[in-house]
Design a protein around this motif. Structure first.
Motif, PDB file in Angstrom:
ATOM      1  N   ASP A 117      -9.771  -3.548   4.673  1.00 19.42           N
ATOM      2  CA  ASP A 117      -9.347  -2.152   4.756  1.00 19.42           C
ATOM      3  C   ASP A 117     -10.485  -1.277   4.230  1.00 19.42           C
ATOM      4  N   ASN A 141       0.815  -1.221   0.000  1.00 21.58           N
ATOM      5  CA  ASN A 141       0.000   0.000   0.000  1.00 21.58           C
ATOM      6  C   ASN A 141       0.846   1.267   0.000  1.00 21.58           C
ATOM      7  N   GLN A 144      -5.258  -1.272  -0.759  1.00 24.87           N
ATOM      8  CA  GLN A 144      -5.859   0.064  -0.861  1.00 24.87           C
ATOM      9  C   GLN A 144      -5.872   0.529  -2.310  1.00 24.87           C
TER      10      GLN A 144
END
Length: 702
Positions: free
Chosen positions: A157, A110, A202
């Motif tokens: 997430d 990420n 993400q």
């Protein structure tokens, strides 16, 4: 500082540093070669003997994908580029993954997408195994759908939920391409698994299982360069094609509304939307279409705060801050303001219909109500517009044009405006300033010198002779002394001799260069309260400050781009100091030198261009500008404005420098100045200001 000012400061910081800027985005692929180190993954049928396990196959293919995309315009990152684990454990005894291999692996992944998540993709690359059936083989693609199979015990997430549709699209891009390239058995695209890596990415994410190492035939293929190359080629091509789309975003929320492989379809969709949108070419990483913003919100001194697409949005934003105005972009009308006075009142058939900040707006509305409308300046009660029969405009605002056939005659026109009957017999100092009309450097700092000599006019010369018109003006003034600015290359010895022959005493102020000449002018000016520090390599900033310096007890100090002359530094001690212009004209090294000189106060005023810088200077000294007139000259050349500086000593009027179109921050200043002071004259200095611009300014102060 009040709460609104504090909020505005925070807002500007956020706009500057956090606002998305697609021009600086780049396409990113993050590849995660699954497993690694002591977490070997499956070793298939032979890996325990040969040492070739899943972790090895994953890394080889990942590295090949990276190599294939080196010249693609896609930045490729690998979570690992060698045989390694990210932590000594996958999960803690309590089942928590914090600090474990999966956790650190995804933090690493990420981090590569941080700040550019929308333009990044994640592929976790694996090779499969079946616990009991050695005949199972084929290729699988997994993506996280976040809804149907999401489980509380496997949290995702929060950012991943934004990319559910992109996950599916990426999977649909990769799956058939890999199958066709490898000729593998199709085991399908699946969204029924909540693998840690894809639910915590993400960015858009998939997990691929390239084949079964527990199948003898497939394991043998997986170890070959042919299989590895084809697998890498398929994945690389899929990622390239994934970015070849056009995305439609809501301009307000930045929410993606539509995605298409077809540019025409994306544009057609966008143009049908009732709300403002933009079309983003994901492959080229740029917007190819934006709904035109109709409104701007401007702050009194900061400038433009933002563009808006609907009137309610713009009004709500403008009303949330002090010192703002709302501008309709296509006409330039100021529709509303919380600091500019609404001094124009519209009457239709004798009935008041509204008050307006902007004369042009009021006139536009009045014309739509023809033939029974009248606009009144409520400060004076005068009629500024009417289309009623036998009614007349009573507001008289003369435009005085100090315009000669050339710059030399324009300077003479200014001199005549200052002294229509010549110098009075009672005037003790009958001095004129003489400067070249072909170069600006020597006379940039002459405004304060004019003040010292009782508002001495500046006359411009060229060649080796004063010229008949200038001779006549000197005689008309009954001048007794001429101060020549610059050396004999700038103002010839012949001109000095001619002045002396006219019974004038002469004094020449010159140095070996423009900065030394400036130093001598500063010495001649003597004790002042402060210094404007402006570039000696260009003229706009010094010209804008000169009238204010001439009115107040300030002087113009010229600096080179990176260095303030040492003699200047000594003059700054205990004085107010103000650097004019941005760091492209005077670098931060000048700031350091100014501060080290020990001024009593120090600041820098700079805008995006010469006009915005001038606006900031005018705001800074607004309380000192108290006149019922305003001066206008071009900011695209120096002679006219140079000659205008002494006139400001007489009129106390601000000097507005203009370009080909009106500058919004300067417009803001003009409108407020015209609201506070009932204007009786607009003085145009020189013929280089377009008629349209003169009209624009006239209509903002009438």
């Amino acid at each position: 500082m009040n709460s609104k000012s504090w909020m505005l400061g925070i807002l500007l910081f956020v706009m500057l540093f956090l606002a998305p800027n697609t021009g600086f985005a780049e396409k990113v692929l993050v590849i995660d070669p699954g497993h690694g180190g002591k977490f070997s993954g499956t070793c298939g049928l032979t890996g325990n003997t040969t040492g070739f396990c899943e972790k090895n196959a994953n890394l080889i293919v990942s590295q090949k994908v990276r190599d294939l995309l080196k010249t693609s315009g896609i930045k490729v990152y690998l979570t690992r580029d060698k045989d390694m684990e990210f932590a000594s454990y996958l999960k803690k005894a309590d089942g928590s993954t914090d600090g474990g291999d999966f956790d650190i692996r995804m933090r690493t992944a990420n981090s590569f997408a941080s700040g550019n998540n929308d333009n990044s993709v994640f592929i976790s690359l694996h090779h499969n195994a079946h616990p009991s059936n050695p005949y199972v083989k084929g290729y699988e693609t997994y993506f996280y759908n976040g809804v149907d199979h999401a489980k509380e015990e496997y949290p995702h997430d929060p950012m991943q939920i934004k990319y559910l549709a992109d996950n599916r699209r990426l999977a649909n891009e990769i799956h058939p391409t890999v199958l066709a390239k490898l000729g593998s058995i199709d085991r399908g695209i699946m969204d029924d698994q909540s693998f840690y890596v894809i639910r915590n990415a993400q960015m858009p994410a998939v997990l691929v299982e390239m084949g079964f190492m527990t199948n003898r035939e497939e394991e043998a293929r997986i170890k070959t360069a042919d299989f590895q190359n084809k697998a890498a080629q398929a994945l690389a091509a899929s990622v390239v094609n994934y970015f070849k789309v056009f995305e439609v975003y809501d301009m307000n929320s930045n929410k993606k509304l539509y995605t298409s492989k077809s540019k025409d379809q994306a544009l057609t969709y966008a143009k049908k939307q009732p709300k403002p949108v933009r079309v983003f070419d994901k492959n080229a990483q740029k917007d190819i279409y934006k709904t035109t913003a109709l409104y701007e919100v401007h702050h009194r001194t900061v400038g433009k705060l933002g563009d808006f697409y609907t009137s309610p949005d713009a009004m709500e934003y403008a009303q949330s801050y002090r010192n703002t105005r709302l501008v309709y972009k296509s006409t330039g009308f100021t529709l509303w303001s919380n600091f500019l006075p609404a001094k124009y009142e519209l009457y239709v058939s004798g009935t008041k219909k509204g008050s307006y900040v902007d004369f042009e707006h009021a006139r536009y509305i009045a014309e739509k109500n023809a033939p029974n409308a009248r606009v009144i300046n409520k400060v004076s009660g005068e009629i500024v517009f009417t289309n009623i029969a036998n009614d007349k405009v009573t507001r008289k605002l003369p435009v005085t044009k100090l315009v000669g056939d050339d710059r030399y005659k324009t300077a003479i026109s200014v001199s005549r405006k200052m002294y229509p009957a010549g110098f009075a017999d009672s005037k003790p100092d009958k001095t004129i300033l003489i400067a070249t009309g072909t170069e600006y450097a020597d006379a940039l700092s002459a405004g304060p010198l004019s003040r010292k000599h009782g508002a001495a006019p500046i006359l411009l010369v060229k060649g080796t002779s004063l010229g008949t018109d200038t001779v006549n003006e000197i005689s008309r003034l009954k001048a007794k002394k001429a101060i020549i600015l610059g050396g004999e290359v700038a103002v010839s010895k012949g001109i000095e001799t001619q002045l002396q022959s006219m019974k004038l005493s002469t004094q020449r102020i010159s140095g070996t260069n423009r900065f030394e000449t400036n130093q001598k002018i500063l010495t001649e000016v003597g004790n002042v309260d402060g210094y404007f520090i402006a570039s000696g390599r260009n003229y706009p900033d010094a010209l804008g400050a000169a009238p204010i310096a001439a009115q107040k007890n300030w002087a113009i100090m010229l600096s080179d781009t990176k260095s303030l002359p040492s003699a200047s530094s000594a003059k700054l001690k205990g004085k107010q100091a103000l650097i004019v212009g941005g760091t492209s004209v005077l670098t931060s090294a000048v700031d350091t030198q100014v501060k080290n000189a020990g001024p009593s106060s120090y600041t820098r005023l700079a805008g995006k261009n010469r006009y915005e810088t001038l606006a900031k200077v005018l705001w800074k000294f607004d309380s000192s500008l108290n006149s019922d007139s305003i001066m206008v000259s071009t900011g695209a050349n120096f002679p006219d404005a140079l000659a205008a500086a002494p006139l400001s000593i007489v009129t106390k009027a601000p000097l507005i420098l203009t370009g080909p179109t009106i500058n919004r921050p300067l417009e803001t200043y003009i409108m407020e100045y015209g609201g506070k002071h009932h204007m009786k004259e607009l003085t145009l200095v020189g013929g280089a200001v377009p008629a349209e611009m003169t009209s624009e300014i006239f209509n903002r102060i009438r």
